[in-house]
Design an enzyme around this catalytic site. Structure first.
Site, PDB file in Angstrom:
ATOM      1  N   CYS A   2       0.856  -1.182   0.000  1.00  0.00           N
ATOM      2  CA  CYS A   2       0.000   0.000   0.000  1.00  0.00           C
ATOM      3  C   CYS A   2       0.899   1.241   0.000  1.00  0.00           C
ATOM      4  CB  CYS A   2      -0.939   0.110   1.191  1.00  0.00           C
ATOM      5  SG  CYS A   2      -2.092  -1.243   1.335  1.00  0.00           S
ATOM      6  N   ARG A  27       3.814  -0.045  -4.988  1.00  0.00           N
ATOM      7  CA  ARG A  27       3.612  -0.649  -3.667  1.00  0.00           C
ATOM      8  C   ARG A  27       2.341  -1.481  -3.594  1.00  0.00           C
ATOM      9  NH1 ARG A  27       6.829   1.582   0.241  1.00  0.00           N
ATOM     10  NH2 ARG A  27       5.411   0.781   1.807  1.00  0.00           N
ATOM     11  N   TRP A  76      -2.635  -2.702  -1.696  1.00  0.00           N
ATOM     12  CA  TRP A  76      -2.329  -4.121  -1.888  1.00  0.00           C
ATOM     13  C   TRP A  76      -3.178  -4.839  -0.855  1.00  0.00           C
ATOM     14  CZ3 TRP A  76      -0.257  -8.313   0.838  1.00  0.00           C
ATOM     15  CH2 TRP A  76       0.119  -9.415   0.047  1.00  0.00           C
ATOM     16  N   ASN A 103      -1.832   1.730   5.746  1.00  0.00           N
ATOM     17  CA  ASN A 103      -0.937   0.720   5.182  1.00  0.00           C
ATOM     18  C   ASN A 103      -0.541  -0.205   6.323  1.00  0.00           C
ATOM     19  OD1 ASN A 103       1.139  -0.739   3.952  1.00  0.00           O
ATOM     20  ND2 ASN A 103       2.642   0.857   4.387  1.00  0.00           N
ATOM     21  N   GLY A 104      -0.750  -1.498   6.157  1.00  0.00           N
ATOM     22  CA  GLY A 104      -0.369  -2.441   7.214  1.00  0.00           C
ATOM     23  C   GLY A 104      -1.529  -3.348   7.581  1.00  0.00           C
ATOM     24  N   GLU A 487      17.658 -16.988  -9.244  1.00  0.00           N
ATOM     25  CA  GLU A 487      17.155 -15.649  -9.553  1.00  0.00           C
ATOM     26  C   GLU A 487      16.515 -15.626 -10.958  1.00  0.00           C
ATOM     27  OE1 GLU A 487      16.347 -12.979  -8.287  1.00  0.00           O
ATOM     28  OE2 GLU A 487      16.515 -11.404  -9.797  1.00  0.00           O
ATOM     29  N   LYS A 491      12.604 -14.554 -11.612  1.00  0.00           N
ATOM     30  CA  LYS A 491      12.198 -13.495 -12.548  1.00  0.00           C
ATOM     31  C   LYS A 491      11.105 -14.010 -13.483  1.00  0.00           C
ATOM     32  CE  LYS A 491      14.139 -10.017 -11.217  1.00  0.00           C
ATOM     33  NZ  LYS A 491      13.830 -10.584  -9.935  1.00  0.00           N
ATOM     34  N   GLU A 494       7.704 -14.566 -11.535  1.00  0.00           N
ATOM     35  CA  GLU A 494       6.952 -13.371 -11.148  1.00  0.00           C
ATOM     36  C   GLU A 494       6.508 -12.542 -12.350  1.00  0.00           C
ATOM     37  OE1 GLU A 494       8.865 -10.398  -8.625  1.00  0.00           O
ATOM     38  OE2 GLU A 494      10.784 -10.752  -9.583  1.00  0.00           O
ATOM     39  N   HIS A 510      20.068 -36.245  -8.745  1.00  0.00           N
ATOM     40  CA  HIS A 510      19.481 -36.731  -7.495  1.00  0.00           C
ATOM     41  C   HIS A 510      17.966 -36.588  -7.510  1.00  0.00           C
ATOM     42  CE1 HIS A 510      23.449 -37.286  -5.763  1.00  0.00           C
ATOM     43  NE2 HIS A 510      23.771 -36.094  -6.254  1.00  0.00           N
ATOM     44  N   LYS A 613       5.755  -4.159  -4.520  1.00  0.00           N
ATOM     45  CA  LYS A 613       7.200  -3.959  -4.471  1.00  0.00           C
ATOM     46  C   LYS A 613       7.767  -4.158  -3.081  1.00  0.00           C
ATOM     47  CE  LYS A 613      11.125  -2.486  -6.154  1.00  0.00           C
ATOM     48  NZ  LYS A 613      11.845  -3.500  -6.937  1.00  0.00           N
TER      49      LYS A 613
HETATM   50  O1  M6R Z   1      12.807  -4.631  -0.543  1.00  0.00           O
HETATM   51  P1  M6R Z   1      13.457  -5.969  -0.404  1.00  0.00           P
HETATM   52  O2  M6R Z   1      14.760  -6.068  -1.106  1.00  0.00           O
HETATM   53  O3  M6R Z   1      13.586  -6.392   1.044  1.00  0.00           O
HETATM   54  O4  M6R Z   1      12.474  -6.998  -1.091  1.00  0.00           O
HETATM   55  C1  M6R Z   1      12.726  -8.378  -1.011  1.00  0.00           C
HETATM   56  C2  M6R Z   1      11.861  -9.142  -1.991  1.00  0.00           C
HETATM   57  O5  M6R Z   1      10.511  -8.946  -1.707  1.00  0.00           O
HETATM   58  C3  M6R Z   1      12.131  -8.740  -3.450  1.00  0.00           C
HETATM   59  O6  M6R Z   1      13.477  -8.889  -3.776  1.00  0.00           O
HETATM   60  C4  M6R Z   1      11.281  -9.596  -4.413  1.00  0.00           C
HETATM   61  O7  M6R Z   1      11.672 -10.923  -4.342  1.00  0.00           O
HETATM   62  C5  M6R Z   1      11.383  -9.042  -5.839  1.00  0.00           C
HETATM   63  N1  M6R Z   1      10.082  -8.708  -6.329  1.00  0.00           N
HETATM   64  C6  M6R Z   1      11.925 -10.016  -6.819  1.00  0.00           C
HETATM   65  O8  M6R Z   1      12.060  -9.441  -8.075  1.00  0.00           O
END
Ligand code: M6R
Length: 618
Positions: A2, A27, A76, A103-104, A487, A491, A494, A510, A613
């Site tokens: 949020c 956010r 969110w 927010n929260g 990673e 990517k 997501e 394995h 985010k």
């Molecule tokens: O703000 P942060 O680096 O703590 O966020 C951690 C993860 O939420 C963030 O890296 C998330 O995995 C990304 N969306 C991946 O692209």
């Protein structure tokens, strides 16, 4: 999660709020809403499910009056589906004169709601937030003092919250409270701002204050007052935002993600700037909270982080251990604190977070501090809670990262992790200084090599576009290539919503090799063949094993590795560098690949579904 924005001053409030929400939309984008108080004293609210464009269309259809005070929210969803009714702001009081955004999560909302329902209050949403609106309105009706009513309610709320309130009957002030969720103040001339982060107001002012835990803000056009929840006046520290609005704009790019991928040479260079001398020696200046004595006594480092940031930790681990000879373990923040970890005063916690507001990571460091550990943060956001609560901070200077998928923050985090490893090593003296300097000198060359990779991304993009119909993509790596593989898979999950997994190449036989069938695309991060102990031959064997079973290979390999072409349908070459530094380069084609594949599927690359985010709830 949020985004919240508040404004009081002479400008068009609606423009300030919508501009702020546009920058905070990363956010959360389940719904958006604004409330303003018109010059003749009427509270007006517009809100709409879906992205900000829906709210903008709603306001075009039902215009708002010119106003000089207001609040805005982008959501969110946690409690209640993303509908118009559950969108913020929420109105409080019988005559609905109070407007609130949150927010929260208010963890005790059920008991507070029961109290209000018993008194006859009716609710118009399924959110936890609405209780706070009714409670504050009720207390205000009793006392006639909005600040007092606000303060009496926020102390009753449990959980995490940033709350902003305006009220028709006190139309000159925005009230705000912060517990476990971010809030910053923007200081203007005859105007003031509130936001979840500085992006909300950076186009208007660069003077900012980060609001502390359990603090209340009374914001007027000409004054800013900060108090603790128990009523004491707080003298907050001002800071200057070190980037400008253009850094958080798309410019001519098709997406924020595309821009942020291209920003990486600068992000890496800025993270190195002033910290690495031309002879390869490291000097870190923001680490005063850690003495050389502390570092010499270290028995263990635990890196805590989530998502992409945790892969930065996995990569940094290889360098930190090799150079400093301190044992390193990497833990997902949300797992770490619930398993009774062994922490002593000689444990250093390294918390990595782009936002510095990830609740899981904040809870992990608070827990570790209670047990006596020192905390060093690697963080991209000035004044973030993580930075404030840590003993030392290495800021990554990647600039604002707006796309939900992390790109430049990752390469900057990896860079900061290497700097940390070299710095610790130089103090511990376990490895000859000349060896450390050799790595340092190579690290200085990384921004130029990142530029070369960026200039040659066309092949990765073409492959991504051509694979829009793929149902599953696997990623393999060994050593530092293993977290890069994970990673790459994250990517793709997501951004393109397809099954993707990253494996340690040696682990395939394995179990996971059973996944390989005719035509299965596999992206392999191939290590340099130049090192004495190179894993190159082993990875080539792993490739052969899966090729024999029908896998189609895309290899990411070092320039000059001609051998690999014999075993892969496609090879993307990246410049040569020190083996441990290679992830800064090899991860970039994977970012471009995921971006292209997602774009080819017609998806929103900057705002993928269900995500936000900054994850400020546990
Ligand atoms: O703000 P942060 O680096 O703590 O966020 C951690 C993860 O939420 C963030 O890296 C998330 O995995 C990304 N969306 C991946 O692209």
């Amino acid at each position: 999660m949020c985004g919240i924005v508040g404004y009081v001053g002479p400008k068009s409030t609606l423009d300030v709020l919508i501009g702020g929400l546009r920058r905070l939309e990363y956010r959360g984008y389940d719904s958006a809403g604004v409330s303003v108080i018109s010059p003749d004293g009427h509270l007006e609210t517009r809100k709409k499910a879906g992205k900000l464009v829906n709210l903008v269309a709603e306001i075009e259809e039902h215009p708002l009056p010119t106003a000089h005070i207001g609040i805005g929210h982008t959501r969110w969803a946690t409690h209640g589906a993303p509908t118009d009714g559950n969108a913020h702001p929420h109105l409080g009081g019988q005559r609905q004169k109070l407007s609130l955004i949150h927010n929260g999560i208010i963890e005790n909302f059920a008991e507070l709601k029961a109290e209000l329902v018993a008194e006859g209050t009716t609710f118009s949403s399924e959110t936890d937030s609405e209780v706070a609106a009714h409670l504050i309105a009720r207390e205000f009706e009793k006392s006639g003092d909005l600040a007092k009513a606000f303060a009496s309610v926020v102390v009753r709320l449990h959980g995490a919250f940033t709350i902003l309130v305006i009220h028709e009957d006190q139309p000159d002030m925005v009230l705000a409270a912060r517990r476990n969720a971010p809030l910053v103040i923007g200081l203007g001339d005859g105007e003031n701002f509130l936001g979840s982060d500085v992006a909300a107001f950076v186009e208007h002012t660069k003077r900012a204050i980060s609001v502390g835990q359990d603090e209340i803000v009374i914001l007027r056009a000409g004054s800013v007052e900060v108090r603790s929840f128990d009523g004491k006046t707080v003298q907050p520290e001002e800071f200057t935002v070190d980037w400008d609005a253009s850094a958080a704009s798309k410019g001519g790019w098709s997406s924020f993600m595309a821009k942020e991928i291209a920003d990486q040479p600068q992000a890496v260079a800025d993270t190195l700037m002033g910290r690495l001398n031309s002879d390869g020696s490291v000097r870190l200046t923001e680490t005063d909270g850690l003495s050389h004595e502390d570092i010499k006594n270290l028995e263990r480092i635990i890196i805590v982080a989530c998502g992409t940031a945790s892969y930065a930790g996995d990569i940094a681990k290889y360098g930190i251990e090799k150079w400093s000879r301190i044992p390193v373990q990497v833990e997902l923040s949300h797992e770490f604190r619930y398993r009774d970890p062994i922490i002593t005063k000689n444990t250093l916690i390294v918390a990595i977070s782009q936002s510095g507001e990830t609740m899981d990571t904040l809870m992990a460091i608070r827990y570790a501090k209670e047990l006596g550990a020192k905390v060093l943060a690697i963080c991209n956001t000035q004044g973030a809670t993580l930075a404030r609560e840590s003993d030392a901070v290495i800021y990554t200077h990647a600039g604002p990262e707006v796309a939900v998928a992390s790109t430049k923050a990752l390469t900057a985090q990896i860079t900061a992790g290497y700097l940390l490893g070299l710095w610790l090593a130089s103090i511990r003296g376990a490895v000859p200084a000349a060896e450390l300097k050799r790595v340092g000198i190579d690290l200085l060359k990384m921004p130029g090599r990142v530029s070369q990779v960026i200039a040659g991304l066309e092949q990765a993009q073409r492959l991504g576009t051509s694979m829009a119909d793929a149902k599953s993509v696997l990623f393999l790596g060994r050593n530092v290539g293993f977290p890069v593989a994970m990673e790459g898979a994250l990517k793709l999950k997501e951004l393109a919503y397809i099954h993707a997994e990253g494996f340690a190449a040696g682990e395939l036989k394995h179990g996971p090799i059973a996944l390989i069938e005719e035509g299965q695309p596999v992206i392999v991060i191939v290590p340099s063949p130049r090192d004495e102990d190179s894993l190159h031959p082993k990875v080539i064997s792993n490739i052969q094993e899966i090729r024999a079973r029908g896998a189609k290979i895309i290899a990411i390999a070092e320039e000059g590795d001609e051998q690999v072409s014999n075993y892969a349908e496609n090879v993307i070459f990246v410049p040569r560098c020190e083996t441990l530094l290679a992830p800064i380069l090899t991860v970039i084609p994977l970012q471009a690949f995921a971006l292209a594949l997602s774009t080819a599927k017609g998806l929103d690359v900057d705002q993928p579904r269900n995500l936000a985010k900054s994850v400020t709830v546990e």
